[in-house]
Design an enzyme around this catalytic site. Structure first.
Site, PDB file in Angstrom:
ATOM      1  N   LYS A 113       0.828  -1.207   0.000  1.00  0.00           N
ATOM      2  CA  LYS A 113       0.000   0.000   0.000  1.00  0.00           C
ATOM      3  C   LYS A 113       0.868   1.264   0.000  1.00  0.00           C
ATOM      4  CE  LYS A 113      -4.096  -2.152   0.615  1.00  0.00           C
ATOM      5  NZ  LYS A 113      -3.734  -3.583   0.535  1.00  0.00           N
TER       6      LYS A 113
HETATM    7  C1  LIG Z   1      -4.316  -4.738  -0.005  1.00  0.00           C
HETATM    8  C2  LIG Z   1      -3.524  -5.974  -0.069  1.00  0.00           C
HETATM    9  C3  LIG Z   1      -3.737  -6.959  -1.064  1.00  0.00           C
HETATM   10  C4  LIG Z   1      -4.839  -6.846  -2.087  1.00  0.00           C
HETATM   11  O1  LIG Z   1      -4.603  -5.847  -3.049  1.00  0.00           O
HETATM   12  P1  LIG Z   1      -5.783  -5.287  -3.966  1.00  0.00           P
HETATM   13  O2  LIG Z   1      -5.217  -4.137  -4.696  1.00  0.00           O
HETATM   14  O3  LIG Z   1      -6.880  -4.884  -3.007  1.00  0.00           O
HETATM   15  O4  LIG Z   1      -6.215  -6.388  -4.862  1.00  0.00           O
HETATM   16  C5  LIG Z   1      -2.898  -8.066  -1.083  1.00  0.00           C
HETATM   17  N1  LIG Z   1      -1.918  -8.222  -0.151  1.00  0.00           N
HETATM   18  C6  LIG Z   1      -1.699  -7.307   0.821  1.00  0.00           C
HETATM   19  C7  LIG Z   1      -0.623  -7.571   1.818  1.00  0.00           C
HETATM   20  C8  LIG Z   1      -2.478  -6.160   0.908  1.00  0.00           C
HETATM   21  O5  LIG Z   1      -2.242  -5.256   1.891  1.00  0.00           O
END
Ligand SMILES: *Cc1c(COP(=O)(O)O)cnc(C)c1O
Length: 495
Positions: A113
């Site tokens: 993120k």
């Molecule tokens: C948010 C997240 C995901 C999923 O990603 P999306 O963009 O929502 O598909 C996968 N792994 C981790 C560790 C995340 O924080």
């Protein structure tokens, strides 16, 4: 370049307007009217540049109102050494047999993120200026764990912004909670909600759609906005690392210019893999995008049948950031496939009313040609962690393990194998308990001691932001009822 709503192509905004608004007023998401192209020769040129410069050259194509100098200033701050512990920002590791892992967790909160949420505050505050909005922006976030911390870290002490995060009381891991309640910064707030993630999310949505509160806040000089992946400003910075991975493989001589590579992405809200789709359609030589799900495999079913059906049990898994039954960014894919407008609006209305919709057969075929998919349950996830660690000494987190497992099954099925990059979304130290269990540990240390336990067990070093949690003071202890979130917002903005 203009941006349109997925539900109405006549609703056209500039990039800055789309970023400021976040969600379209008709309930749709914004997407660029066309996909800008990047020629192979330019990809080759990018491979000689550091990550922030790659980011500028790619993002600039979507952001007419921004200059390259401006964007470079943002990118150097967002991905610089004070934020990322690896100078490459998104390093690619070679695991042998044409298999690679791109690590997207070298930022301040140790999850992918950060790749977008380190950039979004700069894009958003600049967009506010460009659109003449002079109010202070108040970011509200409902989080199941990773987004909240990354958004807090991204927006901390950013001028003209305040950020308040709601998380479900008892619904996040101990480490995720401690990361949030110990957050530093003058403009931040964190509050637990008695309820689950859906309660927190519905509360935030209610606040957003309350016109009286909006007006009241506007009178006080505030403007509400979102740091969710419904905001285009979250998706755009993610396109960069797909192209960057290709550049790295090219630069190290693992592939030749024009060779196709595949990506496998651990998926929840479909934001990450959608960015990969954009990279491919900008001209990046990508073969297949493999969508990996955990036991909440609503996307596996959709991508293979064309029917999206959220009426199914919800599982709490060892990969909690993928525990999701409504993948909001899929709406953007539907608009890319069928054109923005009525048919997308109809699908979304069916989803809201019956929890289910089926796309046209041509659309289902087009989607099947672009994406492969698969899922992996907790048992498979843990076996995968143990296997890769014993065979290669590489430690996966639970989300990336889902993707690695699905990628291996995918490769076993196809004949002509492209090099494949598994997108790694979190540090294993963020999910110590599950990772230690996967490695056969039965006696788990409590609190933050578990971080040292995983380090000792594996001989790996915990990322500094997680190792440093032990000494951190708790700043936020507020808990609220799910119906009192609105007054928490007013209280927060008064302080
Ligand atoms: C948010 C997240 C995901 C999923 O990603 P999306 O963009 O929502 O598909 C996968 N792994 C981790 C560790 C995340 O924080």
């Amino acid at each position: 370049m203009h941006y349109v709503s997925t539900r109405n192509p006549d609703l056209r905004l500039s990039a800055a307007q789309a970023i400021v608004q976040g969600l379209s007023r008709d309930g749709g998401l914004f997407l660029p009217e066309e996909i800008p192209q990047i020629p192979l020769e330019e990809i080759k040129a990018l491979s000689k540049l550091p990550y922030p410069e790659r980011a500028v050259k790619i993002m600039k194509r979507y952001l007419d109102e921004f200059t390259e100098e401006e964007l470079l200033g943002f990118a150097e701050k967002a991905y610089g050494a004070s934020k990322f512990d690896d100078p490459k920002a998104a390093p690619v590791k070679d695991l042998g047999d044409g298999r690679y892992i791109m690590e997207l967790w070298h930022g301040p909160t140790c999850a992918f993120k950060d790749m977008a949420l380190q950039m979004l505050p700069y894009l958003l505050t600049a967009s506010l200026k460009k659109t003449g909005e002079d109010k202070t922006v108040c970011i509200l976030v409902a989080t199941s764990g990773d987004t909240g911390k990354a958004a807090l870290e991204g927006f901390r002490d950013v001028e003209h912004t305040k950020i308040l995060v709601f998380y479900p009381d008892g619904g996040v891991s101990d480490i995720q909670k401690l990361q949030m309640v110990s957050q530093e910064g003058q403009n931040v707030g964190v509050c637990a909600v008695r309820g689950n993630f859906d309660d927190a999310q519905s509360g935030v949505k209610r606040i957003f759609s309350d016109p009286i509160l909006r007006e009241d806040l506007a009178d006080k000089g505030y403007f509400l906005s979102s740091a969710n992946s419904i905001n285009w400003g979250r998706v755009l910075p993610q396109i960069v690392y797909y192209i960057s991975a290709y550049c790295d493989l090219l630069e190290s001589g693992k592939i030749a210019l024009g060779d196709k590579i595949d990506f496998c992405v651990p998926t929840g809200n479909f934001g990450n893999i959608l960015a990969g789709y954009y990279a491919k359609h900008m001209g990046l030589p990508v073969g297949t995008l493999v969508c990996a799900s955990n036991a909440n495999n609503v996307l596996t079913d959709f991508l293979s049948t064309g029917t999206y059906d959220r009426n199914r049990p919800f599982y709490q898994t060892a990969s909690p950031s993928m525990d999701i039954l409504i993948s909001s960014n899929l709406e953007r894919l539907l608009a890319l496939m069928e054109g923005a407008g009525e048919s997308v609006a109809n699908y979304m209305n069916e989803l809201a009313a019956r929890g289910k919709y089926t796309v046209r057969p041509e659309t289902a075929q087009k989607i099947a040609a672009e994406f492969a998919c698969g899922f992996c349950d907790d048992e498979g996830t843990k076996q995968t962690i143990a296997k890769l660690f014993s065979e290669k000494g590489y430690l996966l987190d639970t989300h990336t393990a889902v993707a690695w497992n699905v990628a291996e099954s995918y490769r076993a099925k196809v004949e002509a194998q492209n090099p494949l990059v598994v997108v790694s979304t979190a540090s294993p130290f963020k999910f110590c308990q599950s990772v230690l269990e996967a490695l056969g540990e039965t006696k788990l240390a409590s609190g933050t001691d578990i971080i040292a336990q995983l380090a000792e067990k594996t001989g790996k070093t915990a990322p500094a932001p997680l190792a440093g949690l032990a000494g951190k003071a708790v700043r936020f202890t507020d808990v609220t009822g799910k119906d009192e979130m609105e007054s928490k917002v007013t209280e927060f903005l008064r302080a």
